[in-house]
Design an enzyme around this catalytic site. Structure first.
Site, mmCIF file in Angstrom:
data_model
loop_
_atom_site.group_PDB
_atom_site.id
_atom_site.type_symbol
_atom_site.label_atom_id
_atom_site.label_comp_id
_atom_site.label_asym_id
_atom_site.label_seq_id
_atom_site.Cartn_x
_atom_site.Cartn_y
_atom_site.Cartn_z
ATOM 1 N N LYS A 1 -29.294 3.225 -0.417
ATOM 2 C CA LYS A 1 -28.173 3.069 -1.360
ATOM 3 C C LYS A 1 -28.674 3.250 -2.784
ATOM 4 O O LYS A 1 -28.072 3.959 -3.579
ATOM 5 C CB LYS A 1 -27.598 1.668 -1.207
ATOM 6 C CG LYS A 1 -26.241 1.345 -0.830
ATOM 7 C CD LYS A 1 -25.269 2.141 -0.083
ATOM 8 C CE LYS A 1 -25.578 3.445 0.515
ATOM 9 N NZ LYS A 1 -25.045 3.694 1.828
ATOM 10 N N TRP B 1 -19.818 23.574 -1.919
ATOM 11 C CA TRP B 1 -21.103 22.869 -2.006
ATOM 12 C C TRP B 1 -22.135 23.893 -1.516
ATOM 13 O O TRP B 1 -22.153 24.258 -0.348
ATOM 14 C CB TRP B 1 -21.068 21.643 -1.096
ATOM 15 C CG TRP B 1 -22.202 20.698 -1.236
ATOM 16 C CD1 TRP B 1 -22.324 19.684 -2.149
ATOM 17 C CD2 TRP B 1 -23.380 20.637 -0.413
ATOM 18 N NE1 TRP B 1 -23.494 19.000 -1.940
ATOM 19 C CE2 TRP B 1 -24.163 19.557 -0.890
ATOM 20 C CE3 TRP B 1 -23.860 21.379 0.672
ATOM 21 C CZ2 TRP B 1 -25.385 19.209 -0.325
ATOM 22 C CZ3 TRP B 1 -25.079 21.033 1.231
ATOM 23 C CH2 TRP B 1 -25.827 19.961 0.725
ATOM 24 N N ASN C 1 -15.272 26.928 5.318
ATOM 25 C CA ASN C 1 -16.281 25.864 5.443
ATOM 26 C C ASN C 1 -17.078 26.153 6.701
ATOM 27 O O ASN C 1 -16.499 26.600 7.690
ATOM 28 C CB ASN C 1 -15.628 24.495 5.633
ATOM 29 C CG ASN C 1 -15.073 23.943 4.347
ATOM 30 O OD1 ASN C 1 -15.195 24.564 3.301
ATOM 31 N ND2 ASN C 1 -14.463 22.781 4.437
ATOM 32 N N GLY C 2 -18.377 25.837 6.655
ATOM 33 C CA GLY C 2 -19.208 26.061 7.831
ATOM 34 C C GLY C 2 -20.315 27.035 7.496
ATOM 35 O O GLY C 2 -20.590 27.307 6.325
ATOM 36 N N HIS D 1 -50.375 -2.142 6.057
ATOM 37 C CA HIS D 1 -50.881 -0.893 6.639
ATOM 38 C C HIS D 1 -50.701 0.285 5.682
ATOM 39 O O HIS D 1 -50.787 1.435 6.099
ATOM 40 C CB HIS D 1 -50.173 -0.608 7.968
ATOM 41 C CG HIS D 1 -50.427 -1.661 8.999
ATOM 42 N ND1 HIS D 1 -51.662 -1.845 9.574
ATOM 43 C CD2 HIS D 1 -49.613 -2.609 9.525
ATOM 44 C CE1 HIS D 1 -51.600 -2.855 10.432
ATOM 45 N NE2 HIS D 1 -50.357 -3.338 10.412
ATOM 46 N N LYS E 1 -20.024 13.957 0.896
ATOM 47 C CA LYS E 1 -19.540 12.832 1.697
ATOM 48 C C LYS E 1 -19.639 13.137 3.186
ATOM 49 O O LYS E 1 -20.074 12.321 3.972
ATOM 50 C CB LYS E 1 -18.092 12.520 1.316
ATOM 51 C CG LYS E 1 -17.486 11.370 2.093
ATOM 52 C CD LYS E 1 -18.190 10.065 1.761
ATOM 53 C CE LYS E 1 -17.710 8.900 2.602
ATOM 54 N NZ LYS E 1 -18.660 7.772 2.532
ATOM 55 N N ARG F 1 -15.870 14.725 -1.667
ATOM 56 C CA ARG F 1 -16.750 15.277 -0.634
ATOM 57 C C ARG F 1 -18.005 15.898 -1.233
ATOM 58 O O ARG F 1 -18.979 16.144 -0.523
ATOM 59 C CB ARG F 1 -15.994 16.349 0.174
ATOM 60 C CG ARG F 1 -14.880 15.780 1.015
ATOM 61 C CD ARG F 1 -13.960 16.873 1.501
ATOM 62 N NE ARG F 1 -14.594 17.809 2.398
ATOM 63 C CZ ARG F 1 -14.540 17.743 3.719
ATOM 64 N NH1 ARG F 1 -13.877 16.785 4.285
ATOM 65 N NH2 ARG F 1 -15.125 18.640 4.471
ATOM 66 N N GLU G 1 -31.530 0.611 4.556
ATOM 67 C CA GLU G 1 -30.207 0.930 4.019
ATOM 68 C C GLU G 1 -30.114 0.560 2.532
ATOM 69 O O GLU G 1 -29.546 1.312 1.733
ATOM 70 C CB GLU G 1 -29.132 0.207 4.848
ATOM 71 C CG GLU G 1 -27.722 0.221 4.285
ATOM 72 C CD GLU G 1 -27.112 1.610 4.078
ATOM 73 O OE1 GLU G 1 -27.694 2.602 4.527
ATOM 74 O OE2 GLU G 1 -26.046 1.670 3.431
ATOM 75 N N CYS H 1 -18.007 21.167 1.295
ATOM 76 C CA CYS H 1 -16.903 22.016 0.843
ATOM 77 C C CYS H 1 -15.536 21.470 1.288
ATOM 78 O O CYS H 1 -15.423 20.870 2.349
ATOM 79 C CB CYS H 1 -17.039 23.410 1.433
ATOM 80 S SG CYS H 1 -18.625 24.164 1.157
ATOM 81 N N GLU I 1 -29.696 6.996 -3.480
ATOM 82 C CA GLU I 1 -28.558 7.926 -3.463
ATOM 83 C C GLU I 1 -27.810 7.980 -4.787
ATOM 84 O O GLU I 1 -27.445 9.035 -5.259
ATOM 85 C CB GLU I 1 -27.533 7.473 -2.416
ATOM 86 C CG GLU I 1 -27.814 7.914 -1.025
ATOM 87 C CD GLU I 1 -26.620 7.627 -0.124
ATOM 88 O OE1 GLU I 1 -26.074 8.579 0.420
ATOM 89 O OE2 GLU I 1 -26.246 6.447 0.033
HETATM 90 O O1 M6R Z 1 -20.054 10.436 8.341
HETATM 91 P P1 M6R Z 1 -21.365 10.008 8.933
HETATM 92 O O2 M6R Z 1 -21.433 8.530 9.130
HETATM 93 O O3 M6R Z 1 -21.729 10.762 10.164
HETATM 94 O O4 M6R Z 1 -22.431 10.372 7.817
HETATM 95 C C1 M6R Z 1 -23.797 10.187 8.015
HETATM 96 C C2 M6R Z 1 -24.545 10.336 6.722
HETATM 97 O O5 M6R Z 1 -24.368 11.615 6.187
HETATM 98 C C3 M6R Z 1 -24.100 9.275 5.692
HETATM 99 O O6 M6R Z 1 -24.222 7.992 6.176
HETATM 100 C C4 M6R Z 1 -24.924 9.416 4.395
HETATM 101 O O7 M6R Z 1 -26.255 9.058 4.624
HETATM 102 C C5 M6R Z 1 -24.291 8.583 3.286
HETATM 103 N N1 M6R Z 1 -24.375 9.304 2.060
HETATM 104 C C6 M6R Z 1 -24.929 7.254 3.123
HETATM 105 O O8 M6R Z 1 -24.468 6.536 2.038
#
Ligand code: M6R
Length: 599
Positions: free
Chosen positions: A476, A76, A102-103, A495, A594, A27, A472, A2, A479
């Site tokens: 990517k 969100w 927010n929260g 395994h 984000k 975000r 990673e 949010c 996501e």
């Molecule tokens: O802001 P942060 O690095 O703490 O965020 C951690 C994760 O939420 C962040 O890396 C998330 O996995 C991304 N969408 C990865 O691309």
């Protein structure tokens, strides 16, 4: 997650609040709304589901109204589906008080039951609406004292149309101090280009913004310069922020090293850690705590700390750490890695580590963020704002700084760095230029993606320093392209995951010329024997790999500890072009936010 915006000042409030909501779009959100007062004192509320364009259509006419104060929100969904009723701002029974939040209000059920018994009528399924009715019942100050959970709040009252009430506990809120008035935002990015000075609200602080005055307490507010350049928050010539940020990889790595590395003197300087340097020799173990991409950076960091500082190091997911029944151990340092510096799980883990009185360090990109403030010491990435939801440049920057931190720990503990450390230092200086060589292959990677874009499943494999890179790379891809991708350590294939391999299940393999090269080759032979397709990331000059793999992307040779930096770039480009080929909203992938400021 949010986003909050607000404005009170000499300019028209509504257009400012709406434009600032646009800056927070990255975000992630599913609905949006604004509340404002026009100059006749009439309050208005407009909300819409979906993109901000839908809200804009509804406020088109209102935008021409002179407005004195306004608050806005992108939501969100957490409690209740994304619909107009659940969208913020929320209001009380009499429609005299409007707020954005927010929260999470953890005790909202209990509070709601109590308020309903007192005759309050609820319209939405949200926890936020409870706050509006609480304020109606008890007034602003008393109401927020009754809340358990996290909040950043901006609110307006009908009978005080020239004021914005604010409060923070656990969720970020920043106030822009401008010549024309006061701005409110959940993220300083929204204030870039509008103000030069900001106040980051601290937990427990509340305040009142009026046309010509600002009151914040109980702790005295600190006005600091806003360190975000408006240009950095624009896409420039790139079609997406994500592509722009991938292309910034080389520069952010150079920025991470600037003024911190002196290979001729065999020396690393990290100003942010100097204050705690005396404590480092006593540290016997390290815990690296983070989430998502920052967690994978942490895994590589752990390997670096073990190898270069001879320090036993564990990597722990923040969401697990906070609830783990693990023993408290003496002489422990914790390192919290976060791009945003506001991730709720990481902050909660930091709270636990603080209670344990560990030495708590931060590796954070967002200047002035909660994690940066709450840790004992730390190092900033200085990578500039990262807008694309998929983290790219921040990861490369984190890897560079983790190399520096491990070298710094090594030199502080042993008073002199090892030969491995010296080679790493020498190579760190060259790594930015090598990233540029990889980026030059962007078009070739785009063409290659055409051959792979129809596959629905991928396995990413790596070993040693490259195992977290496989994780990673897979993250990517999933996501932003929504394809299923799993990262595995090469040696683990037999395994279990090898059962998946056939001609429809391609493998992306990280096969640099390092001490595990032959082991990776054996893993790839096993895949070939099962008709699996292989896309290899390999070292320039490796002719053998071309015979085994279906396709190869070559990266320059480097020391093993820095292979992750070079290997990550083609994986980011591969995921980006894959998602573009599927017509996806790359910068704002579905269901993701984000900055994950809720648990
Ligand atoms: O802001 P942060 O690095 O703490 O965020 C951690 C994760 O939420 C962040 O890396 C998330 O996995 C991304 N969408 C990865 O691309």
């Amino acid at each position: 997650m949010c986003g909050i915006t607000g404005y009170i000042g000499k300019k028209e409030a509504l257009p400012i609040v709406f434009e600032n909501l646009k800056k927070l779009e990255y975000r992630g959100y599913d609905s949006a709304g604004v509340a404002f007062f026009d100059f006749s004192g009439d309050q208005k509320l407009v909300k819409a589901v979906g993109k901000l364009g839908n809200l804009e259509k509804l406020i088109k006419d209102e935008k021409s109204l002179p407005t004195m104060a306004a608050i806005g929100h992108t939501r969100w969904a957490t409690h209740g589906v994304p619909n107009e009723v659940n969208a913020h701002p929320h209001f009380d029974c009499k429609k005299e008080f409007f707020l954005v939040h927010n929260g999470i209000i953890e005790n909202y059920r209990e509070l709601k039951d109590g308020l309903m018994k007192k005759g309050h009528n609820f319209r939405s399924q949200t926890d936020t609406e409870v706050l509006a009715h609480l304020v109606e019942e008890y007034g602003f100050d008393l109401a927020i004292k009754k809340v358990i959970g996290a909040y950043a709040i901006a609110a307006i009252f009908k009978n005080e149309p020239q004021k914005i009430y604010i409060a923070r506990l656990g969720s970020p809120l920043v106030i822009g101090v401008g010549k024309d008035g006061y701005y409110v935002a959940s993220d300083p990015t929204a204030l870039a280009g509008l103000v030069k000075k900001v106040i980051f609200l601290k937990d427990g602080q509340r305040g009142l913004l009026a046309l010509n005055s600002i009151k914040i307490g109980p702790a005295r507010p600190k006005i600091v310069p806003l360190e975000i350049d408006a240009e950095q928050a624009k896409k420039g010539k790139f079609p997406h922020f994500m592509l722009k940020e991938i292309f910034e990889g080389s520069e952010v790595v150079a920025a991470a090293l600037r003024g911190r590395i002196f290979p001729q003197k065999n020396l690393i300087k990290l100003g942010g850690l100097e204050g705690v340097a005396g404590k480092i020799p006593k540290i016997k173990r390290m815990e690296i705590i983070s989430c998502g991409t920052s967690y994978y950076a942490g895994m590589i960091g752990a390997a670096l700390f073990k190898e270069l500082a001879n320090l036993p190091t564990e990597t722990i997911l923040a969401s697990e750490y906070r609830y783990a029944r693990d023993p408290k151990q003496n002489n422990t340092a914790c390192l919290f890695i976060s791009q945003s510096g506001e991730t709720a799980d990481t902050l909660a883990a930091l709270k636990k580590a603080k209670e344990r009185k560990y030495l708590n360090l931060g590796l954070v990109n967002a200047v002035g963020s909660s994690i940066a403030r709450e840790t004992d010491a730390g190092v900033y990435n200085h990578a500039g704002p990262e807008i694309g939801v998929a983290s790219t440049k921040a990861f490369l920057s984190q890897l560079s700084i983790l190399s520096l931190m491990s070298l710094y720990f090594g030199q502080t503990k042993f008073e002199k760095n090892s030969q491995t450390a010296r080679s790493l230092m020498a190579e760190l200086v060259r790594i930015s230029a090598k990233i540029q060589l990889v980026l030059k292959q962007s078009e070739a990677i785009r063409s290659l993606v055409k051959k792979y874009a129809h596959y629905k499943n991928f396995l990413y494999l790596g070993r040693g320093y490259n195992y977290p890179v496989a994780l990673e790379g897979a993250l990517k891809l999933k996501e932003i392209s929504y394809a299923h991708a799993e990262g595995y350590a090469g040696g683990e294939m037999k395994h279990g995951p090898i059962a998946l391999i056939d001609k429809n299940f391609p493998v992306v393999a990280l096969v640099n010329k390092n001490h595990l090269y032959e082991k990776m080759i054996s893993n790839l032979e096993e895949i070939k024997a099962r008709n699996g397709k292989i896309l290899a990331i390999a070292s320039i000059g490796d002719k053998a790999i071309a015979k085994l793999a279906d396709d190869v992307i070559y990266v320059p040779e480097t020391v093993e500890q820095l292979e992750p930096i070079l290997n990550t770039v083609p994986l980011q480009l591969f995921a980006y072009y894959f998602a573009v080929a599927h017509g996806n909203d790359v910068d704002k992938p579905r269901n993701l936010a984000k900055s994950v400021t809720v648990e």
